[in-house]
Design a protein around this motif. Structure first.
Motif, PDB file in Angstrom:
ATOM      1  N   LYS A   1       0.823  -1.205   0.000  1.00 40.25           N
ATOM      2  CA  LYS A   1       0.000   0.000   0.000  1.00 40.25           C
ATOM      3  C   LYS A   1       0.862   1.263   0.000  1.00 40.25           C
ATOM      4  CE  LYS A   1      -3.596  -2.246   2.801  1.00 40.25           C
ATOM      5  NZ  LYS A   1      -4.291  -2.212   4.131  1.00 40.25           N
ATOM      6  N   TYR A   2       2.055   1.181   0.553  1.00 43.59           N
ATOM      7  CA  TYR A   2       2.857   2.376   0.800  1.00 43.59           C
ATOM      8  C   TYR A   2       4.223   2.382   0.121  1.00 43.59           C
ATOM      9  CZ  TYR A   2      -0.658   2.502   4.469  1.00 43.59           C
ATOM     10  OH  TYR A   2      -1.840   2.490   5.149  1.00 43.59           O
ATOM     11  N   ILE A   3       4.693   1.204  -0.315  1.00 43.34           N
ATOM     12  CA  ILE A   3       6.004   1.076  -0.945  1.00 43.34           C
ATOM     13  C   ILE A   3       5.813   0.437  -2.319  1.00 43.34           C
ATOM     14  CG2 ILE A   3       8.318   0.055  -0.756  1.00 43.34           C
ATOM     15  CD1 ILE A   3       7.832  -0.174   2.280  1.00 43.34           C
ATOM     16  N   PRO A   4       6.376   0.989  -3.391  1.00 42.79           N
ATOM     17  CA  PRO A   4       6.184   0.411  -4.727  1.00 42.79           C
ATOM     18  C   PRO A   4       6.583  -1.069  -4.751  1.00 42.79           C
ATOM     19  CG  PRO A   4       7.240   2.545  -4.895  1.00 42.79           C
ATOM     20  CD  PRO A   4       7.218   2.203  -3.425  1.00 42.79           C
ATOM     21  N   GLY A   5       5.631  -1.918  -5.081  1.00 45.27           N
ATOM     22  CA  GLY A   5       5.894  -3.353  -5.114  1.00 45.27           C
ATOM     23  C   GLY A   5       6.076  -3.964  -3.742  1.00 45.27           C
ATOM     24  N   GLY A   6       5.945  -3.146  -2.708  1.00 43.51           N
ATOM     25  CA  GLY A   6       6.081  -3.648  -1.352  1.00 43.51           C
ATOM     26  C   GLY A   6       7.502  -3.817  -0.872  1.00 43.51           C
ATOM     27  N   VAL A   7       8.472  -3.400  -1.700  1.00 37.60           N
ATOM     28  CA  VAL A   7       9.887  -3.601  -1.355  1.00 37.60           C
ATOM     29  C   VAL A   7      10.696  -2.367  -1.747  1.00 37.60           C
ATOM     30  CG1 VAL A   7       9.822  -6.122  -1.574  1.00 37.60           C
ATOM     31  CG2 VAL A   7      10.337  -4.720  -3.587  1.00 37.60           C
ATOM     32  N   ASN A   8      11.866  -2.232  -1.162  1.00 39.27           N
ATOM     33  CA  ASN A   8      12.746  -1.113  -1.485  1.00 39.27           C
ATOM     34  C   ASN A   8      13.915  -1.515  -2.366  1.00 39.27           C
ATOM     35  OD1 ASN A   8      11.582   1.273  -0.276  1.00 39.27           O
ATOM     36  ND2 ASN A   8      11.859   0.238   1.684  1.00 39.27           N
ATOM     37  N   SER A   9      13.918  -2.745  -2.851  1.00 31.32           N
ATOM     38  CA  SER A   9      14.851  -3.201  -3.880  1.00 31.32           C
ATOM     39  C   SER A   9      14.175  -4.367  -4.588  1.00 31.32           C
ATOM     40  CB  SER A   9      16.181  -3.627  -3.256  1.00 31.32           C
ATOM     41  OG  SER A   9      17.166  -3.862  -4.246  1.00 31.32           O
TER      42      SER A   9
END
Length: 427
Positions: A15-23
């Protein structure tokens, strides 16, 4: 459900991070399933949000060469934190770690700290262009040097053809200055130089490739690459973000006996903190600001917590004269024993290994470049292997294009647990 808490956390993260991940690789798109969310790490193990433990073979993608939260490193960071997290000013620590690196790595006189491997490689090619007065660079298909625009380029149709952007947001103009060569093919490199005489500033290479799986240089490839660069007035850049202080204390330059003109570092030199660096001999580094015209800067470069973690990690490695023999022996044992089990299962495979880096490729006898790696990974056997190993408490890189990083915390108990999981593998 094995990953109940991870599934809930992933739903929330999306909901808050693109794709749910930061890498991106963390999303498990390559292997399928829900990414496992970790909440702690110690020694050879990761612990997930559902309190399941895993023998860890990524070790933060290489930095945790001593294992996680090594007590000496942890204590050093805690003591440093009491003096502040970040100053934005010079510190004595920066000189201490710089001196240790310069004194132990071949062919470098000075080093500049940055905050990531991407930043180090980006800065290295800018410095190479400024030093040579040329615009073009050569990189190798399958080698990854971070997500700077100049590196997100796919191969063109031939030696005279510029690469093309393989990510939206990378301009065609940027792509025109990046030429793509085939790893381990020195004639291909020489042909590119012939078609672009006097225009190429540098060749950047992972001396042991780690982003198409672990792929080793063959037939004096690195030695010949150095000669081709010298003959054409170009610089050779070793991207040692992975191999630096992992293959040997002097990195790939020491291991292969090849002097690079610029070297980039990351991972191990930060001891798990966000750190990168690039280094070269004096005449090249003199082009860097504030002494020279090539600009580079960073607010968190030389961060005291990161410098303390990195310095303590390097000092621990250097103090153990048998460190590399032990960690390499562990990797050799895994290579041999896993290979024996897969042979008994009748599963065609290839295990590539150098030092404490290794990869398993399925349905192949040879992987020496990206196309051969692609042909193996495309079979999808790795995805099945990954999921079954994960279910049995072994955390591997969630992509067939990534390298296993072995830590000094892996001991006989972890090897036995790993081999038992391989024995259970059904394909």
């Amino acid at each position: 459900m094995l990953y109940q808490r991870s599934s809930a956390l992933f739903d929330e993260a999306q909901k808050y991070i693109p794709g749910g991940v930061n890498s991106p690789v963390r999303a498990f798109k390559s292997v399928g399933g829900v990414p496992v969310f970790m909440k702690s790490a110690k020694g050879a193990y990761l612990t997930d949000a559902d309190d399941r433990n895993y023998v860890d073979y990524i070790n933060s993608w290489g930095p945790a060469i001593l294992g996680h939260t090594h007590p000496v490193v942890l204590e050093a960071i805690q003591k440093q934190a009491e003096h502040g997290f970040s100053y934005g000013t010079p510190t004595e620590l920066e000189t201490e770690i710089a001196k240790l690196i310069v004194d132990n790595v071949p062919n470098i006189d000075q080093i500049r700290m940055v905050s990531s491997g991407t930043e180090a490689c980006m800065s290295a090619i800018r410095l190479a262009r400024g030093f040579t007065g040329r615009d073009k660079i050569i990189k190798f298909d399958g080698c990854y040097h971070g997500h700077s625009d100049s590196f997100l380029i796919k191969a063109g149709s031939g030696a005279a053809t510029f690469g093309n952007p393989n990510s939206p947001g990378v301009t065609k103009g940027t792509a025109q200055d990046t030429l793509i060569a085939t790893y381990n093919d020195i004639e291909n490199v020489a042909d590119i130089f012939r078609h672009n005489q006097g225009e190429i500033a540098a060749v950047i290479v992972e001396p042991v490739a780690g982003n198409m799986g672990c792929v080793l240089p063959e037939n004096n490839f690195l030695q010949n690459l150095k000669k081709v660069c010298q003959d054409n007035g170009a610089l050779l850049i070793f991207d040692e973000v992975m191999t630096g202080f992992r293959l040997a204390f002097g990195g790939a330059q020491e291991t292969f006996g090849v002097d690079a003109d610029i070297v980039t570092f990351g991972k191990v030199i930060g001891g798990g903190m966000p750190v990168g660096a690039f280094a070269a001999r004096q005449e090249i580094m003199d082009y860097l600001a504030p002494n020279g015209p090539v600009y580079q800067a960073g607010t968190l470069s030389g961060n005291p917590l990161a410098m303390r973690a990195g310095l303590t990690t390097l000092e621990l490695i250097k103090s153990d004269k048998d460190f590399y023999n032990k960690i390499n022996k562990t990797t050799e044992t895994l290579d041999f024993e896993i290979g024996k089990i897969l042979n008994e299962k009748g599963l065609k495979h290839r295990i590539n290994r150098k030092g404490s880096m290794m990869s398993i490729f399925f349905e192949t006898n040879k992987v020496s470049n990206f196309q051969e790696a692609y042909d193996s990974v495309y079979t999808c056997i790795f995805n099945n292997f990954f999921q079954q190993m994960l279910a049995n408490g072994i955390y591997l890189p969630p992509s067939g294009y990534e390298t296993w990083f072995i830590s000094a915390a892996i001991q006989d108990a972890e090897i036995d647990k790993t081999l038992e999981a391989v024995r259970r593998f059904e394909f």
